[in-house]
Motif scaffolding. Structure first.
Motif, PDB file in Angstrom:
ATOM      1  N   PRO A   1       6.094   3.648  20.178  1.00  0.00           N
ATOM      2  CA  PRO A   1       5.289   2.687  20.939  1.00  0.00           C
ATOM      3  C   PRO A   1       4.039   3.280  21.574  1.00  0.00           C
ATOM      4  CG  PRO A   1       7.141   3.416  22.256  1.00  0.00           C
ATOM      5  CD  PRO A   1       7.290   4.085  20.917  1.00  0.00           C
ATOM      6  N   GLU A   2       3.924   4.580  21.566  1.00  0.00           N
ATOM      7  CA  GLU A   2       2.822   5.225  22.264  1.00  0.00           C
ATOM      8  C   GLU A   2       1.466   4.799  21.693  1.00  0.00           C
ATOM      9  OE1 GLU A   2       4.658   7.844  19.112  1.00  0.00           O
ATOM     10  OE2 GLU A   2       5.398   6.862  20.922  1.00  0.00           O
ATOM     11  N   GLY A   3       0.539   4.508  22.615  1.00  0.00           N
ATOM     12  CA  GLY A   3      -0.821   4.142  22.230  1.00  0.00           C
ATOM     13  C   GLY A   3      -0.994   2.675  21.884  1.00  0.00           C
ATOM     14  N   ALA A  62      -0.220   3.509  16.046  1.00  0.00           N
ATOM     15  CA  ALA A  62      -1.448   3.451  16.851  1.00  0.00           C
ATOM     16  C   ALA A  62      -2.580   4.248  16.227  1.00  0.00           C
ATOM     17  CB  ALA A  62      -1.173   3.955  18.267  1.00  0.00           C
ATOM     18  N   GLN A  63      -2.249   5.325  15.525  1.00  0.00           N
ATOM     19  CA  GLN A  63      -3.276   6.150  14.902  1.00  0.00           C
ATOM     20  C   GLN A  63      -3.747   5.588  13.562  1.00  0.00           C
ATOM     21  OE1 GLN A  63      -0.359   7.618  16.149  1.00  0.00           O
ATOM     22  NE2 GLN A  63      -1.431   8.088  18.076  1.00  0.00           N
ATOM     23  N   SER A  64      -2.968   4.657  12.995  1.00  0.00           N
ATOM     24  CA  SER A  64      -3.265   4.165  11.644  1.00  0.00           C
ATOM     25  C   SER A  64      -4.039   2.855  11.622  1.00  0.00           C
ATOM     26  CB  SER A  64      -1.958   3.974  10.861  1.00  0.00           C
ATOM     27  OG  SER A  64      -1.234   5.183  10.787  1.00  0.00           O
ATOM     28  N   ALA A  65      -3.938   2.049  12.679  1.00  0.00           N
ATOM     29  CA  ALA A  65      -4.557   0.728  12.663  1.00  0.00           C
ATOM     30  C   ALA A  65      -5.027   0.352  14.064  1.00  0.00           C
ATOM     31  CB  ALA A  65      -3.565  -0.310  12.141  1.00  0.00           C
ATOM     32  N   ALA A  66      -6.062  -0.477  14.102  1.00  0.00           N
ATOM     33  CA  ALA A  66      -6.563  -0.968  15.387  1.00  0.00           C
ATOM     34  C   ALA A  66      -5.705  -2.104  15.922  1.00  0.00           C
ATOM     35  CB  ALA A  66      -8.009  -1.440  15.231  1.00  0.00           C
ATOM     36  N   ILE A  67      -5.068  -2.854  15.016  1.00  0.00           N
ATOM     37  CA  ILE A  67      -4.215  -3.991  15.385  1.00  0.00           C
ATOM     38  C   ILE A  67      -2.882  -3.845  14.656  1.00  0.00           C
ATOM     39  CG2 ILE A  67      -3.970  -6.507  15.311  1.00  0.00           C
ATOM     40  CD1 ILE A  67      -7.057  -6.640  15.174  1.00  0.00           C
ATOM     41  N   VAL A  68      -1.802  -4.054  15.370  1.00  0.00           N
ATOM     42  CA  VAL A  68      -0.462  -3.970  14.792  1.00  0.00           C
ATOM     43  C   VAL A  68       0.232  -5.304  15.032  1.00  0.00           C
ATOM     44  CG1 VAL A  68       1.766  -2.807  14.848  1.00  0.00           C
ATOM     45  CG2 VAL A  68      -0.334  -1.482  15.169  1.00  0.00           C
ATOM     46  N   ASP A  84       0.859  -1.188   0.000  1.00  0.00           N
ATOM     47  CA  ASP A  84       0.000   0.000   0.000  1.00  0.00           C
ATOM     48  C   ASP A  84       0.893   1.236   0.000  1.00  0.00           C
ATOM     49  OD1 ASP A  84      -2.372  -1.561   0.177  1.00  0.00           O
ATOM     50  OD2 ASP A  84      -2.000  -1.827   2.316  1.00  0.00           O
ATOM     51  N   TYR A  85       1.269   1.679  -1.181  1.00  0.00           N
ATOM     52  CA  TYR A  85       2.303   2.681  -1.327  1.00  0.00           C
ATOM     53  C   TYR A  85       1.892   4.050  -0.816  1.00  0.00           C
ATOM     54  CZ  TYR A  85      -0.349   2.028  -5.666  1.00  0.00           C
ATOM     55  OH  TYR A  85      -1.346   1.778  -6.576  1.00  0.00           O
ATOM     56  N   TYR A  86       0.594   4.307  -0.643  1.00  0.00           N
ATOM     57  CA  TYR A  86       0.170   5.588  -0.068  1.00  0.00           C
ATOM     58  C   TYR A  86       0.050   5.514   1.452  1.00  0.00           C
ATOM     59  CZ  TYR A  86      -1.063   6.700  -4.905  1.00  0.00           C
ATOM     60  OH  TYR A  86      -1.022   6.906  -6.263  1.00  0.00           O
ATOM     61  N   GLN A  87      -0.498   4.438   1.983  1.00  0.00           N
ATOM     62  CA  GLN A  87      -0.793   4.331   3.412  1.00  0.00           C
ATOM     63  C   GLN A  87       0.381   3.812   4.242  1.00  0.00           C
ATOM     64  OE1 GLN A  87      -2.591   3.003   0.948  1.00  0.00           O
ATOM     65  NE2 GLN A  87      -4.649   3.878   1.029  1.00  0.00           N
ATOM     66  N   TRP A  88       1.259   3.026   3.645  1.00  0.00           N
ATOM     67  CA  TRP A  88       2.312   2.343   4.400  1.00  0.00           C
ATOM     68  C   TRP A  88       3.293   3.303   5.085  1.00  0.00           C
ATOM     69  CZ3 TRP A  88       3.450  -2.174   6.512  1.00  0.00           C
ATOM     70  CH2 TRP A  88       4.767  -2.573   6.689  1.00  0.00           C
ATOM     71  N   PRO A  89       3.924   4.235   4.392  1.00  0.00           N
ATOM     72  CA  PRO A  89       4.896   5.110   5.072  1.00  0.00           C
ATOM     73  C   PRO A  89       4.281   5.922   6.222  1.00  0.00           C
ATOM     74  CG  PRO A  89       5.205   5.227   2.694  1.00  0.00           C
ATOM     75  CD  PRO A  89       3.926   4.496   2.931  1.00  0.00           C
ATOM     76  N   PRO A  90       3.093   6.570   6.047  1.00  0.00           N
ATOM     77  CA  PRO A  90       2.510   7.287   7.196  1.00  0.00           C
ATOM     78  C   PRO A  90       2.156   6.356   8.353  1.00  0.00           C
ATOM     79  CG  PRO A  90       1.475   7.977   5.134  1.00  0.00           C
ATOM     80  CD  PRO A  90       2.299   6.783   4.822  1.00  0.00           C
ATOM     81  N   ALA A  91       1.719   5.114   8.038  1.00  0.00           N
ATOM     82  CA  ALA A  91       1.353   4.185   9.098  1.00  0.00           C
ATOM     83  C   ALA A  91       2.559   3.799   9.945  1.00  0.00           C
ATOM     84  CB  ALA A  91       0.710   2.934   8.506  1.00  0.00           C
ATOM     85  N   LEU A  92       3.732   3.700   9.339  1.00  0.00           N
ATOM     86  CA  LEU A  92       4.935   3.386  10.111  1.00  0.00           C
ATOM     87  C   LEU A  92       5.346   4.543  11.013  1.00  0.00           C
ATOM     88  CD1 LEU A  92       7.135   1.509   7.449  1.00  0.00           C
ATOM     89  CD2 LEU A  92       5.644   0.539   9.199  1.00  0.00           C
ATOM     90  N   GLU A  93       4.945   5.755  10.649  1.00  0.00           N
ATOM     91  CA  GLU A  93       5.247   6.920  11.488  1.00  0.00           C
ATOM     92  C   GLU A  93       4.287   7.022  12.666  1.00  0.00           C
ATOM     93  OE1 GLU A  93       7.773   9.058  11.199  1.00  0.00           O
ATOM     94  OE2 GLU A  93       8.581   7.927   9.500  1.00  0.00           O
ATOM     95  N   HIS A  94       3.061   6.548  12.496  1.00  0.00           N
ATOM     96  CA  HIS A  94       2.043   6.639  13.554  1.00  0.00           C
ATOM     97  C   HIS A  94       1.255   5.332  13.619  1.00  0.00           C
ATOM     98  CE1 HIS A  94       2.905  10.952  13.599  1.00  0.00           C
ATOM     99  NE2 HIS A  94       2.750  10.951  12.276  1.00  0.00           N
TER     100      HIS A  94
END
Length: 535
Positions: free
Chosen positions: A512-514, A490-496, A478-488
């Motif tokens: 690690p926050e959140g 907890a804010q990007s997904a319910a499960i990591v 997911d070339y649009y969502q992947w880089p921002p999700a790695l930066e945040h």
């Protein structure tokens, strides 16, 4: 016992009837093998089979569906053929989605092998070639999986068949038929180019064979078909290079990118460890490839004999039919130089249990010699039958019957001992499958909504076994969502979901926050997976 250069309509009708008979037997064998393997959960033993299904699935089931999801390393045709079948969730989960196209290719390969042998041999001897191919237990197993070997073998056989028939039509002055056959051969070779990189070299050598046969016919009607044939073979790899350049910024990303064979070898090789056998040695590389091929086609005690008989059949064919298009059949030998070079200089090792390091890795590549063994063994049987028939009246038929019985015995012995490719699949799935099943079970206990942040290239089988749609995941594709999700995270997904050392694990360490750790899944021989939920 040979066929004439041209065939009357009655003989053509007879060959069509024989072809349907071969196809019917092959279909029966195919479905019998599927029933056996499916009932024992054998369709997903190969990690690459799981990965092929994953790639095909994400073309339509992802946050960013489209053909970019095909990736850059593996060629696209096998995944495109899976698309109609992998959309059914149950077929994806069980692996049946991969069986249907492979089974069709198995049947086509059996028919093509018979037709190829039938060009030069009597029907009873051509059946020997078809039997040696169709009854190989390794192929019968592989044709129930999503692996690419059945598809590529069918492409090799049919391109050789069409090129041989093109040469016959050309000599008979049938320009229209020769043109049609040449265009058909070009399309099959394009399919081979888009199936495996072996197909690139195979297509190049096939072009040389066709060019030689066309050297005196370029000004005739078939000359136009040859131009189209050439354009097709040039355009196919050029389009793949253009795709890689457009989508991934490097036309050779499949060769030197982060998922290439060289990059994987560099990541997985321990610094200071000895090189794999065959590294920078064409002789040793050839030995390993040939031994893998022999062990997949005959019991170890007789494996060298099979190779020598095939070489003898090749010599007979070159001597007897050197002016009758036998060069097309010689194309079947191309995997030997290709893999010898790939092992020696392309970071593509083969491990066999017989020799150091006494393991299983890429032994399935040896299956590409199966058409050679099947076809040229039949030629050797033909030579023996012809010689016996000259000395003892009607004894040639007994030679053919004896060969058929030996092939049946050989197949039974191989099956009882477990085919080499199945041994490889079982050995390399012993730790992977329990790990993926445990991870799937853990994911199944969590809420079945919300996004999952996970690196999916390593163990897509966990999502497959859990029946989780890929569009519920944020992954490296997911070339649009992947880089921002790695930066945040907890804010990007319910499960990591992290795996030791992967990009998501590093992101969780950095942010690690959140996140709350709720489960850890570990298995012998596999990295630990950690499951977090966002607060």
């Amino acid at each position: 016992m040979t066929e004439s250069k041209t065939l009357p309509e009655t003989d053509r009708l007879s060959i069509r009837q024989e072809t349907w008979l071969i196809a019917g037997v092959a279909i029966a064998l195919s479905f019998t093998s599927l029933a056996y393997c499916l009932s024992r959960g054998m369709l997903l033993l190969y990690g690459d089979a799981v990965a092929h299904l994953h790639i095909a699935r994400r073309v339509f089931d992802s946050l960013n569906p489209g053909f970019r999801q095909l990736g850059s390393v593996w060629l696209p045709l096998p995944h495109l053929l899976l698309l109609p079948f992998v959309q059914k969730m149950m077929w994806w989960q069980t692996g049946l989605a991969g069986a249907w196209p492979s089974m069709a290719c198995y049947v086509l390969g059996c028919v093509g092998m018979y037709r190829l042998a039938r060009i030069w041999l009597h029907p009873s001897v051509a059946i020997i070639a078809a039997m040696a191919y169709a009854l190989n237990p390794g192929l019968l197993y592989m044709q129930t999986t999503a692996m690419t070997e059945p598809l590529f073998l069918a492409e090799m056989i049919w391109s050789a068949l069409l090129i041989a028939e093109h040469g016959r039509a050309l000599k008979a002055g049938e320009q229209r038929q020769a043109s049609r056959l040449l265009v058909a051969a070009g399309l099959v070779l394009v399919a081979a180019v888009y199936t495996r990189y072996d197909g690139w070299i195979y297509a190049a050598v096939a072009w040389l064979v066709v060019a030689w046969s066309m050297r005196r016919h370029l000004r005739e009607r078939a000359g136009g078909a040859f131009v189209l044939f050439t354009v097709l073979l040039l355009a196919a790899p050029a389009l793949w290079l253009a795709y890689n350049a457009r989508q991934f910024g490097d036309p050779l990303d499949f060769l030197r990118g982060p998922y290439s064979a060289k990059a994987i070898d560099a990541r997985t090789t321990t610094p200071g460890s000895p090189h794999y056998p065959g590294w920078h040695s064409l002789r040793v590389a050839s030995l390993y490839f040939l031994k893998a091929a022999e062990m997949g086609a005959a019991p170890l005690r007789w494996s060298n004999l099979l190779l020598w008989l095939s070489l003898a059949g090749t010599a007979v064919a070159m001597w007897k039919w050197r002016g009758q298009g036998i060069a097309a059949a010689l194309l079947l030998w191309m995997p030997l130089p290709f893999y010898a070079y790939s092992i020696a200089y392309g970071a593509v090792p083969i491990f066999i249990p017989l020799w150091w390091p006494h393991s299983w890795y890429n032994v399935r590549y040896g299956m590409e010699m199966l058409p050679v063994f099947a076809f040229f063994l039949a030629v050797f049987v033909y030579a023996c039958a012809e010689l016996a028939g000259r000395r003892w009246l009607r004894s040639g038929g007994w030679v053919v019957l004896a060969a058929a019985v030996l092939i049946l015995v050989n197949s039974v012995v191989l099956m009882r001992a477990r085919p080499l490719v199945l041994q490889e699949a079982v050995a390399n799935s012993r730790t992977r499958i329990p790990y993926e099943q445990s991870l799937a079970n853990a994911l199944a206990t969590l809420p079945q909504d919300g996004m999952i942040l996970m690196y999916t290239s390593e163990h897509p089988g966990a999502l497959q076994r859990a029946g989780i749609p890929l569009k519920r995941t944020i992954n490296e594709g997911d070339y649009y969502q992947w880089p921002p999700a790695l930066e945040h995270p907890a804010q990007s997904a319910a499960i990591v979901v992290t795996t030791d050392g992967d990009a998501v694990a590093r992101a969780v360490v950095a942010h690690p926050e959140g996140l709350t750790l709720v489960d850890v899944v570990c298995s012998t021989g596999q990295p630990c997976a950690r499951i977090y939920v966002a607060k």
